[in-house]
Design an enzyme around this catalytic site. Structure first.
Site, PDB file in Angstrom:
ATOM      1  N   CYS A  81       0.820  -1.228   0.000  1.00 36.76           N
ATOM      2  CA  CYS A  81       0.000   0.000   0.000  1.00 36.76           C
ATOM      3  C   CYS A  81       0.848   1.269   0.000  1.00 36.76           C
ATOM      4  O   CYS A  81       0.336   2.362  -0.225  1.00 36.76           O
ATOM      5  CB  CYS A  81      -0.950  -0.005   1.194  1.00 36.76           C
ATOM      6  SG  CYS A  81      -2.006  -1.449   1.187  1.00 36.76           S
TER       7      CYS A  81
ATOM      8  N   HIS B 130      -3.541   6.960   2.416  1.00 33.77           N
ATOM      9  CA  HIS B 130      -3.948   5.669   1.862  1.00 33.77           C
ATOM     10  C   HIS B 130      -5.350   5.353   2.386  1.00 33.77           C
ATOM     11  O   HIS B 130      -5.612   5.502   3.576  1.00 33.77           O
ATOM     12  CB  HIS B 130      -2.940   4.602   2.294  1.00 33.77           C
ATOM     13  CG  HIS B 130      -3.388   3.214   2.000  1.00 33.77           C
ATOM     14  ND1 HIS B 130      -3.923   2.870   0.775  1.00 33.77           N
ATOM     15  CD2 HIS B 130      -3.420   2.093   2.763  1.00 33.77           C
ATOM     16  CE1 HIS B 130      -4.253   1.595   0.807  1.00 33.77           C
ATOM     17  NE2 HIS B 130      -3.966   1.102   1.998  1.00 33.77           N
TER      18      HIS B 130
ATOM     19  N   ASN C  54     -10.184  -0.173  -0.650  1.00 37.66           N
ATOM     20  CA  ASN C  54      -8.730  -0.113  -0.514  1.00 37.66           C
ATOM     21  C   ASN C  54      -8.105  -0.639  -1.812  1.00 37.66           C
ATOM     22  O   ASN C  54      -8.231  -1.817  -2.121  1.00 37.66           O
ATOM     23  CB  ASN C  54      -8.309  -0.969   0.691  1.00 37.66           C
ATOM     24  CG  ASN C  54      -6.796  -1.030   0.878  1.00 37.66           C
ATOM     25  OD1 ASN C  54      -6.035  -0.609   0.006  1.00 37.66           O
ATOM     26  ND2 ASN C  54      -6.371  -1.558   2.004  1.00 37.66           N
TER      27      ASN C  54
HETATM   28  C1  LIG Z   1     -10.419  -5.786   8.798  1.00 38.42           C
HETATM   29  C2  LIG Z   1     -11.181  -4.816   9.697  1.00 38.42           C
HETATM   30  C3  LIG Z   1     -12.220  -4.055   8.897  1.00 38.42           C
HETATM   31  C4  LIG Z   1     -11.904  -5.603  10.775  1.00 38.42           C
HETATM   32  O1  LIG Z   1     -12.571  -4.716  11.646  1.00 38.42           O
HETATM   33  P1  LIG Z   1     -12.445  -4.896  13.227  1.00 38.42           P
HETATM   34  O2  LIG Z   1     -13.302  -3.883  13.832  1.00 38.42           O
HETATM   35  O3  LIG Z   1     -10.967  -4.883  13.549  1.00 38.42           O
HETATM   36  O4  LIG Z   1     -13.100  -6.305  13.427  1.00 38.42           O
HETATM   37  P2  LIG Z   1     -12.473  -7.589  14.109  1.00 38.42           P
HETATM   38  O5  LIG Z   1     -11.431  -8.187  13.231  1.00 38.42           O
HETATM   39  O6  LIG Z   1     -12.087  -7.209  15.513  1.00 38.42           O
HETATM   40  O7  LIG Z   1     -13.744  -8.529  14.147  1.00 38.42           O
HETATM   41  C5  LIG Z   1     -14.846  -8.254  14.969  1.00 38.42           C
HETATM   42  C6  LIG Z   1     -15.892  -9.317  14.738  1.00 38.42           C
HETATM   43  O8  LIG Z   1     -16.499  -9.120  13.455  1.00 38.42           O
HETATM   44  C7  LIG Z   1     -16.433 -10.333  12.706  1.00 38.42           C
HETATM   45  N1  LIG Z   1     -16.279 -10.000  11.294  1.00 38.42           N
HETATM   46  C8  LIG Z   1     -15.138  -9.855  10.580  1.00 38.42           C
HETATM   47  N2  LIG Z   1     -15.409  -9.540   9.315  1.00 38.42           N
HETATM   48  C9  LIG Z   1     -16.753  -9.472   9.225  1.00 38.42           C
HETATM   49  C10 LIG Z   1     -17.632  -9.168   8.168  1.00 38.42           C
HETATM   50  N3  LIG Z   1     -17.198  -8.880   6.930  1.00 38.42           N
HETATM   51  N4  LIG Z   1     -18.954  -9.168   8.415  1.00 38.42           N
HETATM   52  C11 LIG Z   1     -19.426  -9.451   9.640  1.00 38.42           C
HETATM   53  N5  LIG Z   1     -18.646  -9.755  10.685  1.00 38.42           N
HETATM   54  C12 LIG Z   1     -17.322  -9.756  10.472  1.00 38.42           C
HETATM   55  C13 LIG Z   1     -15.244 -11.059  13.260  1.00 38.42           C
HETATM   56  O9  LIG Z   1     -15.347 -12.451  12.990  1.00 38.42           O
HETATM   57  C14 LIG Z   1     -15.316 -10.733  14.702  1.00 38.42           C
HETATM   58  O10 LIG Z   1     -16.265 -11.576  15.302  1.00 38.42           O
HETATM   59  P3  LIG Z   1     -16.013 -12.190  16.768  1.00 38.42           P
HETATM   60  O11 LIG Z   1     -15.946 -10.997  17.680  1.00 38.42           O
HETATM   61  O12 LIG Z   1     -17.215 -13.048  16.968  1.00 38.42           O
HETATM   62  O13 LIG Z   1     -14.726 -12.933  16.671  1.00 38.42           O
HETATM   63  C15 LIG Z   1     -10.189  -3.810  10.360  1.00 38.42           C
HETATM   64  O14 LIG Z   1      -9.420  -4.468  11.326  1.00 38.42           O
HETATM   65  C16 LIG Z   1      -9.283  -3.171   9.353  1.00 38.42           C
HETATM   66  O15 LIG Z   1      -9.712  -2.381   8.534  1.00 38.42           O
HETATM   67  N6  LIG Z   1      -7.968  -3.446   9.444  1.00 38.42           N
HETATM   68  C17 LIG Z   1      -6.984  -2.899   8.554  1.00 38.42           C
HETATM   69  C18 LIG Z   1      -7.256  -3.269   7.115  1.00 38.42           C
HETATM   70  C19 LIG Z   1      -6.089  -3.835   6.417  1.00 38.42           C
HETATM   71  O16 LIG Z   1      -5.396  -4.674   6.938  1.00 38.42           O
HETATM   72  N7  LIG Z   1      -5.868  -3.405   5.184  1.00 38.42           N
HETATM   73  C20 LIG Z   1      -4.858  -3.928   4.328  1.00 38.42           C
HETATM   74  C21 LIG Z   1      -3.552  -3.309   4.460  1.00 38.42           C
HETATM   75  S1  LIG Z   1      -3.490  -1.576   4.262  1.00 38.42           S
END
Ligand SMILES: CC(C)(COP(=O)(O)OP(=O)(O)OC[C@H]1O[C@@H](n2cnc3c(N)ncnc32)[C@H](O)[C@@H]1OP(=O)(O)O)[C@@H](O)C(=O)NCCC(=O)NCCS
Length: 327
Positions: free
Chosen positions: A114, A254, A284
């Site tokens: 990224c 980004h 993204n």
């Molecule tokens: C990926 C991302 C959106 C997840 O959001 P989050 O708030 O961190 O959510 P979590 O991973 O803590 O998951 C919370 C819950 O939602 C659930 N969940 C994950 N994706 C889901 C989806 N698409 N729909 C519904 N539920 C979902 C998880 O299983 C978890 O459930 P649990 O509590 O029963 O285990 C967030 O962490 C993010 O944007 N991270 C950075 C993105 C990234 O890596 N980008 C690429 C590089 S730049």
């Protein structure tokens, strides 16, 4: 030789096909509400069969060339930031060189996930500073949806495809690049990776069955890393250029996650309405995200002459970096 370098034009391209949150609801156990609330994304553009990253890159480049009133024959350097090349052998930049009908000039890819556009911009700037290149085309282009696991709800909601481009020239007659910074920390490589398909783990029937050719993320860890780095990058860029927060007209980050941008803006005490955000429509797009947002902001007239713009990126590698532009 150490001369000034300017961005003289911008261009971008998003493929026609759109993948909405409602479409994703049919593929994995998710909902429009969850995706919107946790990421800020409503839809993303997706390449079609027969299209490749170089096709997106070429269209973005043509827009930038038209805006600069240049023919592709005037180019003397092409750099493409991408982690989703057309093929592993033959750089996407070589395909772009051929499709644009450019001369037999230097053309190569830069891999920094990224942060790919900021890395490419910095490399392009150094070439132009060196004095031997007068029209450098720098592109960020990705087709992340081709390496996305559409059975994994944690990742498949995030990514879209697209490309953005800028043309660099020596001098300060355009939008001068005042500063760039690049960083890496390979100890965090597991936070975002595509395990198979490289020399470490060539693809086999087994790796494909286990879906190891697709992107894997530790989303929560990336979330924390991105907030910390966005704040650090802005502060570092300001201190290195002797500027302060009140001098900054716009931040172009980004497009990683709306909540990451909100958390960083709060820590920086910077208003959200001066952060360029298109994640709702674009998702993204990795290395393409900043040059697409830059081009859209420029075409909407969001910048005026003399404005200070800070671009910040962070991603796989781990990598992170920034650029400060005087518009
Ligand atoms: C990926 C991302 C959106 C997840 O959001 P989050 O708030 O961190 O959510 P979590 O991973 O803590 O998951 C919370 C819950 O939602 C659930 N969940 C994950 N994706 C889901 C989806 N698409 N729909 C519904 N539920 C979902 C998880 O299983 C978890 O459930 P649990 O509590 O029963 O285990 C967030 O962490 C993010 O944007 N991270 C950075 C993105 C990234 O890596 N980008 C690429 C590089 S730049």
């Amino acid at each position: 030789m150490n001369q000034k370098v300017s961005i003289v034009s911008t261009g971008s391209f998003l493929p026609e096909k759109i993948l909405t949150n409602a479409d994703l609801q049919k593929l994995v156990d998710t909902s429009n509400e969850w995706i919107l609330e946790r990421t800020g994304i409503k839809e993303r553009h997706v390449i079609s069969n027969g299209e490749a990253t170089s096709d997106l890159a070429v269209k973005a480049a043509q827009n930038a060339l038209t805006q600069a009133n240049l023919s592709s024959e005037a180019l003397d350097l092409i750099i493409v930031g991408t982690v989703t090349p057309d093929q592993l052998v033959t750089s996407t930049a070589c395909y772009v060189q051929n499709k644009l009908g450019a001369r037999q000039i230097a053309a190569f890819d830069v891999s920094a996930a990224c942060t790919g556009f900021i890395y490419s911009l910095t490399v392009g700037r150094q070439f132009v500073m060196g004095g031997n290149h007068r029209n450098a085309l720098v592109i960020g282009a990705e087709s992340l949806t081709t390496v996305t696991n559409y059975t994994d709800r944690n990742t498949c909601i995030l990514f879209g495809d697209g490309a953005g481009a800028v043309i660099l020239q020596p001098g300060d007659h355009g939008h001068e690049i005042l500063y760039t910074s690049l960083f890496s920390d390979g100890s965090g490589s597991e936070m975002m990776s595509r395990p198979s398909g490289g020399s470490k783990m060539p693809n086999t029937v087994e790796t494909i069955q286990n879906r190891l050719q697709y992107l894997q993320l530790r989303g929560r860890e990336v979330f924390k890393f991105a907030v910390i780095k966005m704040v650090q990058l802005v502060k570092d860029s300001l201190s290195k250029t002797n500027l302060s927060m009140k001098d900054v007209a716009l931040i172009i980050p980004h497009q990683v996650n709306m909540r990451i941008l909100e958390a960083a803006a709060e820590k920086l005490e910077f208003p959200m309405d001066r952060i360029v955000i298109n994640i709702e429509r674009v998702g993204n797009t990795s290395a393409a995200s900043i040059p697409i947002a830059l081009d859209e902001a420029a075409r909407k007239g969001m910048m005026k002459k003399g404005d200070i713009i800070i671009m910040v990126a962070f991603g796989g590698g781990l990598t992170w970096g920034s650029a400060v532009i005087r518009w």
